[in-house]
Write an enzyme that holds these catalytic residues in place. Sequence first.
Site, PDB file in Angstrom:
ATOM      1  N   GLU A  40       0.843  -1.188   0.000  1.00 12.61           N
ATOM      2  CA  GLU A  40       0.000   0.000   0.000  1.00 12.61           C
ATOM      3  C   GLU A  40       0.885   1.247   0.000  1.00 12.61           C
ATOM      4  O   GLU A  40       1.878   1.290   0.736  1.00 12.61           O
ATOM      5  CB  GLU A  40      -0.908   0.045   1.224  1.00 12.61           C
ATOM      6  CG  GLU A  40      -2.001   1.096   1.062  1.00 12.61           C
ATOM      7  CD  GLU A  40      -2.906   1.239   2.297  1.00 12.61           C
ATOM      8  OE1 GLU A  40      -2.444   0.953   3.413  1.00 12.61           O
ATOM      9  OE2 GLU A  40      -4.051   1.656   2.111  1.00 12.61           O
ATOM     10  N   GLU A  57      -2.367  -3.799   7.016  1.00 17.34           N
ATOM     11  CA  GLU A  57      -3.497  -4.712   7.192  1.00 17.34           C
ATOM     12  C   GLU A  57      -3.649  -5.746   6.083  1.00 17.34           C
ATOM     13  O   GLU A  57      -4.782  -6.103   5.729  1.00 17.34           O
ATOM     14  CB  GLU A  57      -4.782  -3.883   7.291  1.00 17.34           C
ATOM     15  CG  GLU A  57      -5.222  -3.182   5.979  1.00 17.34           C
ATOM     16  CD  GLU A  57      -4.718  -1.756   5.834  1.00 17.34           C
ATOM     17  OE1 GLU A  57      -3.700  -1.425   6.475  1.00 17.34           O
ATOM     18  OE2 GLU A  57      -5.333  -0.985   5.077  1.00 17.34           O
ATOM     19  N   ASN A  58      -2.573  -6.270   5.503  1.00 15.47           N
ATOM     20  CA  ASN A  58      -2.690  -7.298   4.474  1.00 15.47           C
ATOM     21  C   ASN A  58      -3.713  -8.348   4.917  1.00 15.47           C
ATOM     22  O   ASN A  58      -3.670  -8.805   6.064  1.00 15.47           O
ATOM     23  CB  ASN A  58      -1.346  -7.983   4.257  1.00 15.47           C
ATOM     24  CG  ASN A  58      -0.212  -6.990   4.120  1.00 15.47           C
ATOM     25  OD1 ASN A  58      -0.213  -6.169   3.221  1.00 15.47           O
ATOM     26  ND2 ASN A  58       0.735  -7.048   5.048  1.00 15.47           N
ATOM     27  N   GLU A  76      -9.190   4.354   6.827  1.00 15.85           N
ATOM     28  CA  GLU A  76      -8.339   4.822   7.930  1.00 15.85           C
ATOM     29  C   GLU A  76      -9.118   5.536   9.029  1.00 15.85           C
ATOM     30  O   GLU A  76      -8.827   5.377  10.206  1.00 15.85           O
ATOM     31  CB  GLU A  76      -7.214   5.706   7.397  1.00 15.85           C
ATOM     32  CG  GLU A  76      -6.304   4.983   6.397  1.00 15.85           C
ATOM     33  CD  GLU A  76      -5.720   3.692   6.942  1.00 15.85           C
ATOM     34  OE1 GLU A  76      -5.804   3.465   8.155  1.00 15.85           O
ATOM     35  OE2 GLU A  76      -5.193   2.899   6.142  1.00 15.85           O
ATOM     36  N   HIS A  90      -9.472  -3.276   9.978  1.00 14.93           N
ATOM     37  CA  HIS A  90      -9.307  -3.186   8.520  1.00 14.93           C
ATOM     38  C   HIS A  90      -9.671  -4.483   7.807  1.00 14.93           C
ATOM     39  O   HIS A  90      -9.945  -4.466   6.612  1.00 14.93           O
ATOM     40  CB  HIS A  90      -7.845  -2.906   8.190  1.00 14.93           C
ATOM     41  CG  HIS A  90      -7.469  -1.461   8.158  1.00 14.93           C
ATOM     42  ND1 HIS A  90      -8.224  -0.502   7.536  1.00 14.93           N
ATOM     43  CD2 HIS A  90      -6.367  -0.824   8.636  1.00 14.93           C
ATOM     44  CE1 HIS A  90      -7.602   0.672   7.654  1.00 14.93           C
ATOM     45  NE2 HIS A  90      -6.486   0.504   8.320  1.00 14.93           N
ATOM     46  N   HIS A 114      -6.715  -1.696  15.256  1.00 12.20           N
ATOM     47  CA  HIS A 114      -6.845  -0.922  14.015  1.00 12.20           C
ATOM     48  C   HIS A 114      -6.679  -1.849  12.797  1.00 12.20           C
ATOM     49  O   HIS A 114      -7.508  -1.852  11.881  1.00 12.20           O
ATOM     50  CB  HIS A 114      -5.774   0.179  14.022  1.00 12.20           C
ATOM     51  CG  HIS A 114      -5.735   1.037  12.811  1.00 12.20           C
ATOM     52  ND1 HIS A 114      -6.083   2.372  12.827  1.00 12.20           N
ATOM     53  CD2 HIS A 114      -5.363   0.777  11.534  1.00 12.20           C
ATOM     54  CE1 HIS A 114      -5.930   2.878  11.620  1.00 12.20           C
ATOM     55  NE2 HIS A 114      -5.486   1.929  10.808  1.00 12.20           N
ATOM     56  N   GLU A 115      -5.620  -2.648  12.818  1.00  9.43           N
ATOM     57  CA  GLU A 115      -5.355  -3.523  11.658  1.00  9.43           C
ATOM     58  C   GLU A 115      -6.415  -4.614  11.543  1.00  9.43           C
ATOM     59  O   GLU A 115      -6.809  -4.986  10.432  1.00  9.43           O
ATOM     60  CB  GLU A 115      -3.965  -4.156  11.776  1.00  9.43           C
ATOM     61  CG  GLU A 115      -2.815  -3.156  11.897  1.00  9.43           C
ATOM     62  CD  GLU A 115      -2.831  -2.084  10.833  1.00  9.43           C
ATOM     63  OE1 GLU A 115      -3.205  -2.382   9.678  1.00  9.43           O
ATOM     64  OE2 GLU A 115      -2.506  -0.924  11.153  1.00  9.43           O
ATOM     65  N   GLY A 146       3.760   1.721  10.644  1.00  3.58           N
ATOM     66  CA  GLY A 146       3.602   1.065  11.929  1.00  3.58           C
ATOM     67  C   GLY A 146       3.172  -0.377  11.724  1.00  3.58           C
ATOM     68  O   GLY A 146       3.718  -1.295  12.314  1.00  3.58           O
ATOM     69  N   ALA A 147       2.182  -0.528  10.859  1.00  2.00           N
ATOM     70  CA  ALA A 147       1.644  -1.850  10.580  1.00  2.00           C
ATOM     71  C   ALA A 147       0.882  -1.791   9.263  1.00  2.00           C
ATOM     72  O   ALA A 147       0.603  -0.699   8.766  1.00  2.00           O
ATOM     73  CB  ALA A 147       0.705  -2.297  11.704  1.00  2.00           C
TER      74      ALA A 147
HETATM   75 ZN   LIG Z   1      -4.954   1.788   8.838  1.00  2.00          ZN
END
Ligand SMILES: [Zn+2]
Length: 909
Positions: A171, A314-315, A369, A350, A346-347, A311-312
């Site tokens: 992304e 979300e695959n 987001e 997603h 959060h992830e 940070g991370a």
């Molecule tokens: Zn996000």
Amino acid sequence: MPVTITRFLQAVLISVFILSACQKDAEAPPESPTIDSASKTDTAQLDIPMGQLPSDVTPLAYQLELTIIPELEEFSGKTTIDLDISESRDHFYLHGKDIEVSKVQLSDGVRTFSGEYEQVDPSGIVKISSPEPLQGKVQLVIEYSAPFNQALDGLYKVSESGNDYAFTQFEAISARLAFPGFDEPGFKTPFDITLVVPENQVAISNTPELSSEIIDGMKVVQFAPTEPLPTYLIAFAVGDFDVVEAPDLPPTDIRDHPLPLRGIAAKGKGEQLAYALEGTNAIVTALENYFGTPYPWAKLDILAVPDFSAGAMENAGAITYREALLLFDDTATPERKRRYKMVHAHELAHQWFGDLVTPAWWNDIWLNESFATWMAHVSMDMAEPEANFRRDLLSRGLAVMTDDSLVSARQIRQPILSNNDIATAFDGITYSKGGAVLSMFENFLGPDDFRQGVRNYMDEFQNRTANADDFIRHLGAASTGQPGDVVIAAFNSFLEQPGLPLVEIASRCDDENLSIHLKQSRYFPLGSSGDRNQQWHIPVCLRLGYADEDTTTCLLLTEKEQTFELPQACPEWIMPNADGAGYYRFSMNQQDWTTLLANCDRQNTNEVMAMLGSINGAFNSGDLDIATLMSIAPQMIASPDWQVATAPTEQMNFMYERMASEGQKQALELRFAEYYSAKLDDTGLDSINDRDKAQLQTTLVDFLAKTAKQPELRAELVKMAKAWSGYGTDNQLHPDAANPIIVGTALVVAVDELGPDFVDHLYQLAVGSTDAVVRGWLLDAIGNTKDPVKAAEIRELVFSPGLRDNEIYSILFPQVLMPETRDATWLWFQQNMDRILSRIPEERWGRMTLVGAAFCNTEKRDEVQAFFARHIDSLTGGPRNLAQTLEGIDLCVAKAGQHKTEMDTWLGL
Ligand SMILES: [Zn+2]
């Protein structure tokens, strides 16, 4: 010495680079250099799609076969794409960037042709040509090789302790670095993925393994087909990993099957995944209960990546995190654990919002987001009701109001006209303002109606794409208390225009008839040239206080000014933002402020925080002076809530950092110590398990040691830093010898007091450690070196292979933010920008303009402008970032100038 503004700015800068999750950034005007340069140079190929690809050639399914050997410098692959071509054509476009193609084949089921592959734009636009026109169902096969990326982008490698690993970060538009395809979120298809990797290594992708066999000494791993996904959510990881099989998440009322869960980390780090794996079930369960639909994929892997730019990410089914967010040992602080929960939630959110339902185009990235930001707090609040996670969402909403006060602020839903716009779409406006606005409308509709709207939206669009109108339409339809068109108009007024509303409230009460007059405008601080004449449809909720009770009433302000006649009796006080739920600042006359402040103890913490936000706003716009601000401070500092008690440090730091002369700094240090010294007795310096108390401790210690410069405290911290780092003794780390909550501050103070020899000592410890958190403390401290000779030396670490790419900011930001090293670093930066950029993913290059934010004077502003103007065409996302940086300098100059005389008076100088 420098501090909070320094620390505040540093936090802002680092958060801009890292953010809590899958982040990108702010944005750019329509006349983007990408579009301009390409359209000028490629006049011969006028149909090149510089924005969205046309919809007449559509991918239906992919087969990806990649050979990934992390020990090598490049990888190879074969991409097969089933296409639907609606109109006969001899060429079409897709994406592929810097890949070496050896074979292109096109087949319509009857005929097979060799095709041509040509990258026609540096952003990765590819023209595929066929010798004869094609239409209908066509299969495209491309064989290729490509280098592993050198800047944490696309498919890249990381080396640690003699092991090489490969990871991906696709992304927003970097899947094209790993395989040719239609690299846009709107194209969702199933993916069949096969990875060929060294025999003794592990391969991970979005779905479970279907088969694994050894062929010619290589392991061939075939994965189950994915559900429909866009390219940016595909992921691979290859290496000699520690793979930790956690117990399956058990079935629930919502999900009728167990969910396999694994943790993946670099060799030797697997046992540090225990805490993250244990915490997963509660969050998944909360999310499933909210959405009313099960976790959408067949398995869940969480991967700790040793070097990671965001940070991370979300695959789908294979979420990647920087190590500091996922790996824990016994010394992990309460705040770090909390941060893991927020980012993990959060992830995981997603996986529904973004993965299961995907924005049709990047202008609706806020649907991902904003929603994941809001949902993370809501789901954690469901999982741990006592932990006040929702208050963090309010904090973020209040903090982003500064960005939203810029003339150059983005709107939440910003048109995407170029890659600049994509690069800048992942900023605080999208995450924090978006989250705050969702929270406001959840309050306006009521949580049950809001959740029903979310569920209906999810049901209609799962495994498909959707846009803002689809989402808001469902919110409007689910609202039982408000007409749908009222909800839609109000929501759109916050989505489709930038800026922060200021609500002026005046009350009148005659013969027990209460009349409330509301007036709205756009808030701007001192020195701003913005037009205040702007309107929203604002849900304004007031709390009216009476002798021993209070009541809340909500009004919808749709006009410039409106008067509401209310049935309530005359209140003793009015809180103009009940529960802090509204995304706006407010102002009142002096009398109403006085009665509100006098009844501060009747407000809940959210309300006090919203009130402080409005007080800060008034100070920043010049409507409140320093003496008044400082007279309120003791009342705040006495609060048991750390957010309230430490709030005054923000403006104190501004005074110290941006306004005070060298002579005044000493006087300020003494004053500030008077305000806060006694408060430290509440926490002491020992390690604390309670998160809120720990936050109070870390903020107080930082402020008192760095800004107020309390000598006794600094001496204690130096002692702690020496013991922890084994300085002067065995040169070994002693994790138990310091409070991990404040050891970072202790190391910075010790660098100040002990000088270059201690810096060398810390560097040796840093390169000897593979622990991301420990390295972070050490490198941050090293970055705070002020000695000019040593500082010049440590700046060169930005180019050292001893630092991971994601660690270079620990050196760069403190160096440019500290007054002692600022000018030298700025000069050095200008001479070395290209080398610095080589360690940063291209779509983040525009954020480098933020180094200019360290300045607060007009002369340097001009230098910053002149330097970046020369390079802006090559900095993706640069134009908007630069505009915001320059505007920030202007506002700083105006604010410091306005309050300077007041500070002199207040200090009695
Ligand atoms: Zn996000």
